[in-house]
Structure formats: C-alpha cells, structure tokens
Write a protein that holds these residues in place. Structure first.
Motif, PDB file in Angstrom:
ATOM      1  N   LEU A 175     -11.899  20.534   4.321  1.00 46.51           N
ATOM      2  CA  LEU A 175     -10.642  19.934   4.760  1.00 46.51           C
ATOM      3  C   LEU A 175     -10.448  18.560   4.128  1.00 46.51           C
ATOM      4  CD1 LEU A 175      -8.133  20.137   6.554  1.00 46.51           C
ATOM      5  CD2 LEU A 175      -9.477  19.128   8.400  1.00 46.51           C
ATOM      6  N   ALA A 176     -11.526  17.775   4.079  1.00 40.09           N
ATOM      7  CA  ALA A 176     -11.438  16.449   3.459  1.00 40.09           C
ATOM      8  C   ALA A 176     -11.141  16.568   1.975  1.00 40.09           C
ATOM      9  CB  ALA A 176     -12.745  15.685   3.682  1.00 40.09           C
ATOM     10  N   ALA A 177     -11.797  17.493   1.292  1.00 39.43           N
ATOM     11  CA  ALA A 177     -11.560  17.686  -0.149  1.00 39.43           C
ATOM     12  C   ALA A 177     -10.131  18.158  -0.396  1.00 39.43           C
ATOM     13  CB  ALA A 177     -12.563  18.686  -0.717  1.00 39.43           C
ATOM     14  N   THR A 178      -9.664  19.077   0.422  1.00 38.78           N
ATOM     15  CA  THR A 178      -8.291  19.574   0.276  1.00 38.78           C
ATOM     16  C   THR A 178      -7.280  18.456   0.548  1.00 38.78           C
ATOM     17  OG1 THR A 178      -9.037  21.751   0.993  1.00 38.78           O
ATOM     18  CG2 THR A 178      -6.687  21.342   1.054  1.00 38.78           C
ATOM     19  N   SER A 179      -7.557  17.648   1.547  1.00 37.39           N
ATOM     20  CA  SER A 179      -6.661  16.535   1.866  1.00 37.39           C
ATOM     21  C   SER A 179      -6.607  15.525   0.727  1.00 37.39           C
ATOM     22  CB  SER A 179      -7.114  15.831   3.140  1.00 37.39           C
ATOM     23  OG  SER A 179      -7.050  16.699   4.227  1.00 37.39           O
ATOM     24  N   LYS A 180      -7.770  15.230   0.145  1.00 44.59           N
ATOM     25  CA  LYS A 180      -7.797  14.292  -0.987  1.00 44.59           C
ATOM     26  C   LYS A 180      -7.029  14.860  -2.177  1.00 44.59           C
ATOM     27  CE  LYS A 180     -12.200  12.047   0.072  1.00 44.59           C
ATOM     28  NZ  LYS A 180     -13.587  11.854  -0.372  1.00 44.59           N
ATOM     29  N   GLN A 181      -7.220  16.139  -2.431  1.00 42.07           N
ATOM     30  CA  GLN A 181      -6.514  16.772  -3.549  1.00 42.07           C
ATOM     31  C   GLN A 181      -5.009  16.766  -3.297  1.00 42.07           C
ATOM     32  OE1 GLN A 181      -7.554  20.884  -4.162  1.00 42.07           O
ATOM     33  NE2 GLN A 181      -6.756  20.900  -6.237  1.00 42.07           N
ATOM     34  N   PHE A 182      -4.619  17.064  -2.070  1.00 44.43           N
ATOM     35  CA  PHE A 182      -3.200  17.051  -1.718  1.00 44.43           C
ATOM     36  C   PHE A 182      -2.615  15.647  -1.860  1.00 44.43           C
ATOM     37  CE2 PHE A 182       0.185  16.659   1.486  1.00 44.43           C
ATOM     38  CZ  PHE A 182       1.045  17.630   1.002  1.00 44.43           C
ATOM     39  N   ALA A 183      -3.343  14.640  -1.412  1.00 44.95           N
ATOM     40  CA  ALA A 183      -2.877  13.254  -1.511  1.00 44.95           C
ATOM     41  C   ALA A 183      -2.745  12.844  -2.978  1.00 44.95           C
ATOM     42  CB  ALA A 183      -3.832  12.322  -0.787  1.00 44.95           C
ATOM     43  N   ARG A 184      -3.722  13.245  -3.822  1.00 44.46           N
ATOM     44  CA  ARG A 184      -3.628  12.917  -5.247  1.00 44.46           C
ATOM     45  C   ARG A 184      -2.408  13.558  -5.884  1.00 44.46           C
ATOM     46  NH1 ARG A 184      -8.782  14.939  -6.309  1.00 44.46           N
ATOM     47  NH2 ARG A 184     -10.143  13.678  -5.052  1.00 44.46           N
ATOM     48  N   ARG A 185      -2.174  14.810  -5.546  1.00 42.31           N
ATOM     49  CA  ARG A 185      -0.993  15.508  -6.093  1.00 42.31           C
ATOM     50  C   ARG A 185       0.293  14.846  -5.628  1.00 42.31           C
ATOM     51  NH1 ARG A 185      -2.316  21.967  -5.619  1.00 42.31           N
ATOM     52  NH2 ARG A 185      -3.982  21.992  -7.166  1.00 42.31           N
ATOM     53  N   LEU A 186       0.328  14.486  -4.369  1.00 38.56           N
ATOM     54  CA  LEU A 186       1.516  13.834  -3.819  1.00 38.56           C
ATOM     55  C   LEU A 186       1.772  12.496  -4.508  1.00 38.56           C
ATOM     56  CD1 LEU A 186       3.612  14.473  -1.681  1.00 38.56           C
ATOM     57  CD2 LEU A 186       2.253  13.191  -0.050  1.00 38.56           C
ATOM     58  N   LEU A 187       0.717  11.725  -4.733  1.00 36.97           N
ATOM     59  CA  LEU A 187       0.870  10.442  -5.434  1.00 36.97           C
ATOM     60  C   LEU A 187       1.298  10.646  -6.884  1.00 36.97           C
ATOM     61  CD1 LEU A 187      -2.150   8.418  -4.034  1.00 36.97           C
ATOM     62  CD2 LEU A 187       0.280   8.020  -3.610  1.00 36.97           C
ATOM     63  N   THR A 188       0.761  11.665  -7.535  1.00 38.13           N
ATOM     64  CA  THR A 188       1.156  11.954  -8.914  1.00 38.13           C
ATOM     65  C   THR A 188       2.628  12.348  -8.986  1.00 38.13           C
ATOM     66  OG1 THR A 188      -1.086  12.689  -9.424  1.00 38.13           O
ATOM     67  CG2 THR A 188       0.652  13.378 -10.928  1.00 38.13           C
ATOM     68  N   ILE A 189       3.061  13.165  -8.047  1.00 37.18           N
ATOM     69  CA  ILE A 189       4.479  13.553  -8.003  1.00 37.18           C
ATOM     70  C   ILE A 189       5.350  12.324  -7.772  1.00 37.18           C
ATOM     71  CG2 ILE A 189       6.205  14.782  -6.626  1.00 37.18           C
ATOM     72  CD1 ILE A 189       4.096  16.988  -6.225  1.00 37.18           C
TER      73      ILE A 189
ATOM     74  N   ARG B 153       8.199  10.857 -10.325  1.00 34.75           N
ATOM     75  CA  ARG B 153       9.599  10.706  -9.915  1.00 34.75           C
ATOM     76  C   ARG B 153      10.056   9.257 -10.080  1.00 34.75           C
ATOM     77  NH1 ARG B 153       8.627  14.819 -11.165  1.00 34.75           N
ATOM     78  NH2 ARG B 153       8.593  16.707  -9.938  1.00 34.75           N
ATOM     79  N   LEU B 154       9.165   8.323  -9.840  1.00 36.86           N
ATOM     80  CA  LEU B 154       9.506   6.916 -10.023  1.00 36.86           C
ATOM     81  C   LEU B 154       9.743   6.608 -11.500  1.00 36.86           C
ATOM     82  CD1 LEU B 154       9.931   4.281  -8.546  1.00 36.86           C
ATOM     83  CD2 LEU B 154       7.502   3.796  -8.818  1.00 36.86           C
ATOM     84  N   GLU B 155       8.925   7.177 -12.370  1.00 32.17           N
ATOM     85  CA  GLU B 155       9.131   6.998 -13.811  1.00 32.17           C
ATOM     86  C   GLU B 155      10.452   7.614 -14.251  1.00 32.17           C
ATOM     87  OE1 GLU B 155       5.777   8.508 -15.973  1.00 32.17           O
ATOM     88  OE2 GLU B 155       4.397   7.080 -15.046  1.00 32.17           O
ATOM     89  N   LEU B 156      10.771   8.799 -13.729  1.00 27.47           N
ATOM     90  CA  LEU B 156      12.048   9.437 -14.048  1.00 27.47           C
ATOM     91  C   LEU B 156      13.213   8.582 -13.577  1.00 27.47           C
ATOM     92  CD1 LEU B 156      13.641  11.911 -15.050  1.00 27.47           C
ATOM     93  CD2 LEU B 156      13.356  12.895 -12.777  1.00 27.47           C
ATOM     94  N   LEU B 157      13.098   8.028 -12.398  1.00 27.43           N
ATOM     95  CA  LEU B 157      14.144   7.159 -11.863  1.00 27.43           C
ATOM     96  C   LEU B 157      14.327   5.929 -12.745  1.00 27.43           C
ATOM     97  CD1 LEU B 157      16.102   6.442  -9.545  1.00 27.43           C
ATOM     98  CD2 LEU B 157      14.190   5.292  -8.443  1.00 27.43           C
ATOM     99  N   THR B 158      13.234   5.341 -13.196  1.00 23.79           N
ATOM    100  CA  THR B 158      13.306   4.163 -14.065  1.00 23.79           C
ATOM    101  C   THR B 158      13.992   4.489 -15.386  1.00 23.79           C
ATOM    102  OG1 THR B 158      11.260   3.356 -13.079  1.00 23.79           O
ATOM    103  CG2 THR B 158      11.921   2.359 -15.148  1.00 23.79           C
TER     104      THR B 158
END
Length: 129
Positions: free
Chosen positions: A11-25, A29-34
C-alpha cells in the motif's frame, strides 16, 4: 502478522507511485499552461500591432479619399458628399464592430490546457473507481 506487513508495504509503495505520477502530471500541465500563456501573449501582441497598423493606414487612406471626394464634388452638392461619406464610414464601422463581436465570442483562452485537465480528471476518476 506477516501478511498485514506485506499489505502495508504494498500500500505504501502504491501510494508513493501514485503520488509520483500525480506530481508528474501536475508538472506537465503546469509546463503546458506556461507555454500556452507565452503563445497567447505573443499572439495578442502581434494582433495589437497589426490592428494599430491597419487602423493607421486606414485612417490615412480615408482622410485622403474624403479630401479628394469633397474637393471633386463640392461644386455639385457639399451636403450630399458629406452625408454619403458619413454613411459609408458608418457602414464600415458597423461591419468591423460585428466582426469584433464574433471574434470575442469565439475566443477560447488556454483551450488545450483545459481540455487536458478534463481528460486527466476523467482518467483519474476511472482509476480511483
């Protein structure tokens, strides 16, 4: 006990992976906005400069044409010449006003960013359900 530890670590590994993906997304999106903001700014500046050029040369042409027509037809009827020119200029102004209203109505700022954020939200909702 060992199974619950394994589940917690997964669960911790999955949560970390999910958080990394969310931050990458979010970063993408911030770069696209810029990038889109920069493009919009450049496009707006170019449009303003072109509009000023068109307005300047149109004004000069209108003044020259008005002067030529008034001088040419002053002997026949000064009022008719001035009223005709006024009507023509008013019709041109109305036409340009309608064009401007249509342009402003159809203007979509940052459309690619908003579309991508909607897709991300849909994908995230599918993933979480």
């Amino acid at each position: 006990m060992e199974a619950s530890t394994l589940n917690l670590s997964q669960l911790a590994a999955t949560s970390k992976q999910f958080a990394r993906r969310l931050l990458t997304i979010g970063e993408n999106r911030l770069e696209l906005l810029t990038v889109e903001l920069q493009e919009e700014r450049e496009r707006l500046l170019q449009a303003i400069l072109l509009a000023l050029g068109v307005a300047t040369f149109s004004l000069l042409a209108s003044l020259t044409l008005t002067t030529a027509l008034v001088v040419m037809f002053w002997q026949e009827s000064p009022r008719a010449v001035l009223l005709t020119l006024t009507g023509l200029y008013a019709a041109g102004g109305f036409f340009l006003y309608r064009q401007l209203v249509g342009l402003l109505r159809d203007w979509r700022t940052l459309s690619a960013t908003l579309d991508q954020l909607r897709k991300d939200r849909t994908c995230l909702e599918k993933t979480l359900t």
